[in-house]
Scaffold this active site. Structure first.
Site, mmCIF file in Angstrom:
data_model
loop_
_atom_site.group_PDB
_atom_site.id
_atom_site.type_symbol
_atom_site.label_atom_id
_atom_site.label_comp_id
_atom_site.label_asym_id
_atom_site.label_seq_id
_atom_site.Cartn_x
_atom_site.Cartn_y
_atom_site.Cartn_z
ATOM 1 N N SER A 269 0.937 -1.282 0.133
ATOM 2 C CA SER A 269 0.027 -0.015 -0.168
ATOM 3 C C SER A 269 0.850 1.426 -0.165
ATOM 4 O O SER A 269 0.307 2.288 -0.647
ATOM 5 C CB SER A 269 -0.936 0.159 1.076
ATOM 6 O OG SER A 269 -0.290 -0.014 2.405
ATOM 7 N N ASN A 270 2.038 1.157 0.891
ATOM 8 C CA ASN A 270 2.848 2.492 0.678
ATOM 9 C C ASN A 270 3.470 2.531 -0.754
ATOM 10 O O ASN A 270 3.349 3.765 -1.249
ATOM 11 C CB ASN A 270 4.236 2.120 1.715
ATOM 12 C CG ASN A 270 3.546 2.620 2.946
ATOM 13 O OD1 ASN A 270 3.522 3.923 3.405
ATOM 14 N ND2 ASN A 270 3.426 1.554 4.288
ATOM 15 N N MET B 20 11.029 -6.986 3.988
ATOM 16 C CA MET B 20 11.237 -7.500 5.079
ATOM 17 C C MET B 20 12.506 -8.375 5.196
ATOM 18 O O MET B 20 12.566 -9.638 5.558
ATOM 19 C CB MET B 20 10.178 -8.761 5.363
ATOM 20 C CG MET B 20 8.669 -7.868 5.757
ATOM 21 S SD MET B 20 9.069 -6.660 6.653
ATOM 22 C CE MET B 20 7.302 -6.471 7.436
ATOM 23 N N ARG B 21 13.735 -7.764 4.584
ATOM 24 C CA ARG B 21 15.007 -8.518 4.743
ATOM 25 C C ARG B 21 15.871 -7.236 5.326
ATOM 26 O O ARG B 21 15.715 -6.176 4.969
ATOM 27 C CB ARG B 21 15.365 -8.751 3.416
ATOM 28 C CG ARG B 21 14.795 -9.599 2.515
ATOM 29 C CD ARG B 21 14.611 -10.875 2.921
ATOM 30 N NE ARG B 21 15.859 -11.696 3.068
ATOM 31 C CZ ARG B 21 15.897 -12.795 4.036
ATOM 32 N NH1 ARG B 21 15.069 -13.246 4.592
ATOM 33 N NH2 ARG B 21 17.116 -13.286 4.069
ATOM 34 N N LEU B 22 16.942 -7.636 6.110
ATOM 35 C CA LEU B 22 18.087 -6.683 6.533
ATOM 36 C C LEU B 22 19.074 -6.438 5.226
ATOM 37 O O LEU B 22 18.990 -7.399 4.511
ATOM 38 C CB LEU B 22 18.617 -7.219 7.784
ATOM 39 C CG LEU B 22 18.055 -7.195 9.102
ATOM 40 C CD1 LEU B 22 18.861 -7.845 10.024
ATOM 41 C CD2 LEU B 22 17.880 -5.626 9.333
ATOM 42 N N HIS C 183 8.029 3.060 9.541
ATOM 43 C CA HIS C 183 7.819 1.981 10.617
ATOM 44 C C HIS C 183 6.678 2.371 11.231
ATOM 45 O O HIS C 183 6.678 3.918 11.552
ATOM 46 C CB HIS C 183 9.203 1.786 11.462
ATOM 47 C CG HIS C 183 8.852 0.761 12.463
ATOM 48 N ND1 HIS C 183 8.877 -0.451 12.095
ATOM 49 C CD2 HIS C 183 8.408 0.677 13.623
ATOM 50 C CE1 HIS C 183 8.222 -1.429 13.048
ATOM 51 N NE2 HIS C 183 8.117 -0.624 14.332
ATOM 52 N N ASN D 119 13.605 4.154 5.301
ATOM 53 C CA ASN D 119 12.525 3.143 5.620
ATOM 54 C C ASN D 119 11.447 3.817 6.473
ATOM 55 O O ASN D 119 11.588 4.863 6.997
ATOM 56 C CB ASN D 119 13.187 2.062 6.355
ATOM 57 C CG ASN D 119 12.152 0.628 6.451
ATOM 58 O OD1 ASN D 119 11.335 0.800 5.769
ATOM 59 N ND2 ASN D 119 12.812 -0.349 7.452
HETATM 60 C C1 GAR Z 1 3.900 -0.557 6.944
HETATM 61 O O1 GAR Z 1 3.230 -0.387 7.744
HETATM 62 C C2 GAR Z 1 5.399 -0.407 7.195
HETATM 63 O O2 GAR Z 1 5.390 0.623 8.169
HETATM 64 C C3 GAR Z 1 5.892 -1.461 7.642
HETATM 65 O O3 GAR Z 1 5.222 -2.647 6.799
HETATM 66 C C4 GAR Z 1 3.872 -2.111 6.198
HETATM 67 C C5 GAR Z 1 3.998 -2.369 4.956
HETATM 68 O O4 GAR Z 1 2.590 -2.066 4.291
HETATM 69 N N1 GAR Z 1 7.249 -1.673 8.129
HETATM 70 C C6 GAR Z 1 8.044 -2.309 8.990
HETATM 71 O O5 GAR Z 1 7.233 -2.720 9.845
HETATM 72 C C7 GAR Z 1 9.517 -1.929 8.925
HETATM 73 N N2 GAR Z 1 9.938 -2.288 10.280
HETATM 74 P P1 GAR Z 1 2.610 -2.007 2.864
HETATM 75 O O6 GAR Z 1 3.316 -3.340 2.427
HETATM 76 O O7 GAR Z 1 1.078 -2.003 2.686
HETATM 77 O O8 GAR Z 1 3.130 -1.037 2.404
#
Ligand code: GAR
Length: 186
Positions: free
Chosen positions: A13-14, A88-90, A107, A105
């Site tokens: 979504s982002n 979701m990878r470092l 969060h 990034n």
């Molecule tokens: C988002 O809420 C982002 O902040 C989070 O993953 C989600 C991805 O949503 N990121 C983390 O937690 C990083 N540690 P999306 O796939 O709908 O954009």
């Protein structure tokens, strides 16, 4: 017009809000990099007409091997900023050194509180006074880099579902704006 690459692993979504908002700003999303072949973000990229670079991290002996391939690919395209959005990878030292100061990034918490996973739920269940969104420069830790932007709201009198929705809406508003700001400051 600066080119950016968005890295994502899941829903996207982002990614979608960054692409759609880019019309208002001075950047364009050149490529989506994704490590999950069945992630919904790939469908979004196809609908939005954005090219994809898809790989399976499990096909590689170690992180730096696939990262070198990604670096070579991005260099040719002259990408200026790496935007992680649910990736979701470092990242290893190989990648961090190559793009030092140019990886950001997002969060869903007021970092340094609630890094990692389940941040919204954990903050909600703890009755944290504030919940929100943080955008930060990426380093080798999990959600530990220097904070660029942060915005929050109170969870009082809100359901978990409402808090989740408000958090994601805030992400979609704040991330494109911050990308523009970071590019201007480079
Ligand atoms: C988002 O809420 C982002 O902040 C989070 O993953 C989600 C991805 O949503 N990121 C983390 O937690 C990083 N540690 P999306 O796939 O709908 O954009």
């Amino acid at each position: 017009m600066s080119k950016i690459a968005v890295f994502a692993s899941g829903n996207g979504s982002n990614f979608q809000s960054i692409v759609e908002s880019s019309k208002e700003y001075d950047y364009n999303v050149d490529i989506l990099v994704c490590n999950q072949a069945n992630a919904f973000v790939i469908e979004r990229a196809n609908s939005l007409g954005i090219e994809t670079y898809i790989f399976n991290h499990k096909d590689y002996k170690d992180r730096s091997i696939y990262e070198k391939e990604i670096i070579n690919y991005l260099k040719v395209r002259d990408v200026k900023l790496i935007v992680l959005a649910g990736y979701m990878r470092l990242l290893s030292k190989t990648f961090l050194d190559e793009y030092e100061g140019r990886i950001i990034n997002i969060h869903p918490s007021m970092l340094p509180d609630y890094p990692g996973i389940n941040s919204i739920e954990d903050a909600y269940n703890d009755k944290a006074s504030n919940i929100g969104v943080t955008i930060f420069y990426v380093d080798s830790g999990v959600d530990t880099g220097k904070i660029i932007e942060q915005s929050g709201f109170t969870i009082v009198n809100k359901s978990l579902e409402k808090v989740r929705q408000m958090t994601h809406e805030l992400e979609h508003e704040l991330y494109p704006k911050t990308i523009q700001k970071v590019l201007e400051e480079q």
